[in-house]
Design a protein around this motif. Structure first.
Motif, PDB file in Angstrom:
ATOM      1  N   PHE A  96       0.842  -1.201   0.000  1.00 15.89           N
ATOM      2  CA  PHE A  96       0.000   0.000   0.000  1.00 15.89           C
ATOM      3  C   PHE A  96       0.871   1.243   0.000  1.00 15.89           C
ATOM      4  O   PHE A  96       1.826   1.342   0.775  1.00 15.89           O
ATOM      5  N   LYS A  97       0.507   2.182  -0.831  1.00 21.35           N
ATOM      6  CA  LYS A  97       1.125   3.501  -0.752  1.00 21.35           C
ATOM      7  C   LYS A  97       0.037   4.539  -0.527  1.00 21.35           C
ATOM      8  O   LYS A  97      -1.029   4.467  -1.138  1.00 21.35           O
ATOM      9  N   VAL A  98       0.319   5.476   0.358  1.00 25.81           N
ATOM     10  CA  VAL A  98      -0.638   6.545   0.635  1.00 25.81           C
ATOM     11  C   VAL A  98      -0.371   7.681  -0.353  1.00 25.81           C
ATOM     12  O   VAL A  98       0.686   8.306  -0.307  1.00 25.81           O
ATOM     13  N   THR A  99      -1.303   7.906  -1.271  1.00 27.77           N
ATOM     14  CA  THR A  99      -1.118   8.996  -2.230  1.00 27.77           C
ATOM     15  C   THR A  99      -1.698  10.296  -1.710  1.00 27.77           C
ATOM     16  O   THR A  99      -1.295  11.380  -2.133  1.00 27.77           O
ATOM     17  N   SER A 100      -2.660  10.200  -0.786  1.00 30.04           N
ATOM     18  CA  SER A 100      -3.161  11.378  -0.090  1.00 30.04           C
ATOM     19  C   SER A 100      -3.924  10.906   1.136  1.00 30.04           C
ATOM     20  O   SER A 100      -4.580   9.870   1.104  1.00 30.04           O
ATOM     21  N   GLY A 101      -3.790  11.660   2.210  1.00 31.51           N
ATOM     22  CA  GLY A 101      -4.501  11.289   3.437  1.00 31.51           C
ATOM     23  C   GLY A 101      -5.138  12.525   4.035  1.00 31.51           C
ATOM     24  O   GLY A 101      -5.952  13.180   3.382  1.00 31.51           O
ATOM     25  N   TRP A 102      -4.739  12.841   5.267  1.00 30.91           N
ATOM     26  CA  TRP A 102      -5.235  14.072   5.875  1.00 30.91           C
ATOM     27  C   TRP A 102      -4.751  15.260   5.045  1.00 30.91           C
ATOM     28  O   TRP A 102      -3.621  15.262   4.526  1.00 30.91           O
ATOM     29  N   ARG A 103      -5.636  16.261   4.886  1.00 31.89           N
ATOM     30  CA  ARG A 103      -5.271  17.516   4.209  1.00 31.89           C
ATOM     31  C   ARG A 103      -5.756  18.686   5.048  1.00 31.89           C
ATOM     32  O   ARG A 103      -6.841  18.621   5.638  1.00 31.89           O
ATOM     33  N   LYS A 141     -10.792  11.352   7.817  1.00 27.62           N
ATOM     34  CA  LYS A 141     -11.562  10.112   7.733  1.00 27.62           C
ATOM     35  C   LYS A 141     -11.528   9.471   6.349  1.00 27.62           C
ATOM     36  O   LYS A 141     -12.355   8.611   6.029  1.00 27.62           O
ATOM     37  N   ALA A 142     -10.580   9.888   5.528  1.00 26.98           N
ATOM     38  CA  ALA A 142     -10.435   9.289   4.192  1.00 26.98           C
ATOM     39  C   ALA A 142      -8.966   9.165   3.844  1.00 26.98           C
ATOM     40  O   ALA A 142      -8.151   9.985   4.264  1.00 26.98           O
ATOM     41  N   VAL A 143      -8.674   8.127   3.071  1.00 25.09           N
ATOM     42  CA  VAL A 143      -7.299   7.943   2.611  1.00 25.09           C
ATOM     43  C   VAL A 143      -7.333   7.480   1.155  1.00 25.09           C
ATOM     44  O   VAL A 143      -8.204   6.705   0.769  1.00 25.09           O
ATOM     45  N   ASP A 144      -6.428   8.029   0.357  1.00 25.28           N
ATOM     46  CA  ASP A 144      -6.275   7.593  -1.027  1.00 25.28           C
ATOM     47  C   ASP A 144      -5.063   6.671  -1.089  1.00 25.28           C
ATOM     48  O   ASP A 144      -3.982   7.034  -0.616  1.00 25.28           O
ATOM     49  N   GLN A 165     -14.731   1.410  -0.401  1.00 19.45           N
ATOM     50  CA  GLN A 165     -14.614   2.402  -1.475  1.00 19.45           C
ATOM     51  C   GLN A 165     -15.830   3.319  -1.354  1.00 19.45           C
ATOM     52  O   GLN A 165     -16.969   2.864  -1.390  1.00 19.45           O
ATOM     53  N   ALA A 166     -15.602   4.619  -1.207  1.00 14.03           N
ATOM     54  CA  ALA A 166     -16.711   5.537  -0.929  1.00 14.03           C
ATOM     55  C   ALA A 166     -17.398   6.031  -2.201  1.00 14.03           C
ATOM     56  O   ALA A 166     -18.611   6.269  -2.194  1.00 14.03           O
ATOM     57  N   TYR A 167     -16.630   6.223  -3.280  1.00  9.25           N
ATOM     58  CA  TYR A 167     -17.192   6.786  -4.517  1.00  9.25           C
ATOM     59  C   TYR A 167     -16.849   5.890  -5.706  1.00  9.25           C
ATOM     60  O   TYR A 167     -15.706   5.465  -5.856  1.00  9.25           O
ATOM     61  N   SER A 168     -17.843   5.638  -6.560  1.00 10.23           N
ATOM     62  CA  SER A 168     -17.546   4.743  -7.689  1.00 10.23           C
ATOM     63  C   SER A 168     -16.555   5.331  -8.670  1.00 10.23           C
ATOM     64  O   SER A 168     -15.916   4.588  -9.393  1.00 10.23           O
ATOM     65  N   ASN A 169     -16.412   6.652  -8.713  1.00  9.56           N
ATOM     66  CA  ASN A 169     -15.451   7.229  -9.668  1.00  9.56           C
ATOM     67  C   ASN A 169     -14.067   7.431  -9.051  1.00  9.56           C
ATOM     68  O   ASN A 169     -13.203   8.037  -9.653  1.00  9.56           O
ATOM     69  N   GLU A 170     -13.880   6.926  -7.826  1.00 16.04           N
ATOM     70  CA  GLU A 170     -12.559   7.029  -7.184  1.00 16.04           C
ATOM     71  C   GLU A 170     -12.197   5.667  -6.592  1.00 16.04           C
ATOM     72  O   GLU A 170     -12.493   5.364  -5.447  1.00 16.04           O
ATOM     73  N   LEU A 171     -11.505   4.865  -7.403  1.00 11.02           N
ATOM     74  CA  LEU A 171     -11.169   3.504  -6.964  1.00 11.02           C
ATOM     75  C   LEU A 171     -10.167   3.496  -5.825  1.00 11.02           C
ATOM     76  O   LEU A 171      -9.964   2.476  -5.177  1.00 11.02           O
ATOM     77  N   TRP A 172      -9.546   4.631  -5.569  1.00 16.75           N
ATOM     78  CA  TRP A 172      -8.429   4.713  -4.629  1.00 16.75           C
ATOM     79  C   TRP A 172      -8.822   5.335  -3.288  1.00 16.75           C
ATOM     80  O   TRP A 172      -7.987   5.411  -2.394  1.00 16.75           O
TER      81      TRP A 172
END
Ligand SMILES: [Zn+2]
Length: 193
Positions: A96-103, A141-144, A165-172
């Motif tokens: 796993f790589k975190v491409t985005s987490g807390w912002r 509360k979300a991580v990419d 997976q929260a959104y169908s257009n965001e697999l990550w």
């Protein structure tokens, strides 16, 4: 594939980053081996400023890199679940790589403004980027996650950890949306849904 993903990937993928725009914060993180050193203006570029939740150029963050706010400021329950899943996935050869987490709110606002420029309206941009008020990245509360094989694995096995997976257009993009062993809700069509 939503273009915003490509855009974010361009912003964070070290191989594609132009060194000239690197603005890693001078003081964060401390004590990290190989950490980006440099004189910079913290907050000048949220994409790479760790204090804003950005990921410095040349860094591949794992869910265990908690010295970076992008990872360390995730909601503790989410972070624990992602770490457990990452450990199990690694045993099967998937990293796993975190491409985005807390912002930070400022970083999220910047992403939204970039989205408005790219898509031509706030309404269209909102399908890919949330407002700072609504973004689950801002609340931690979300991580990419990436790469694609990690996303595929987690879409199939995430419910064992409560991760969905929260959104169908965001697999990550994953959030803690059920209890471990529970059933994930159907993904919303997009961030505006
Ligand atoms: Zn996301």
């Amino acid at each position: 594939m939503p273009e915003i993903r490509a855009k974010i990937a361009v912003l964070v993928l070290p191989a594609l980053l132009v060194a000239g725009c690197s603005t890693a914060a001078a003081e964060w993180p401390t004590g990290v081996a190989g950490g980006s050193a440099g004189l910079s203006d913290p907050g000048s570029d949220p994409d790479t400023d760790p204090a804003q939740g950005g990921i410095p150029s040349g860094k591949d963050l794992t869910p265990f890199d908690t010295s970076y706010p992008a990872v360390g400021k995730l909601d503790p329950a989410l972070l624990t679940a992602v770490q457990k899943a990452a450990t199990d996935a690694k045993a099967r050869g998937i990293e796993f790589k975190v491409t985005s987490g807390w912002r930070s709110k400022a970083y999220q606002q910047r992403l939204l403004e970039e989205g408005v420029q790219k898509y031509g309206s706030l309404e269209k941009a909102r399908q890919f980027v949330n407002t700072p008020e609504k973004s689950t990245h801002v609340s931690g509360k979300a991580v990419d996650l990436g790469p694609t094989d990690a996303d595929d694995w987690l879409i199939r096995h995430g419910d064992d950890y409560g991760l969905c997976q929260a959104y169908s257009n965001e697999l990550w993009h994953f959030e803690l949306l059920t209890t471990p062993g529970g059933t994930c809700p159907q993904p919303l069509p997009n961030a505006a849904g």
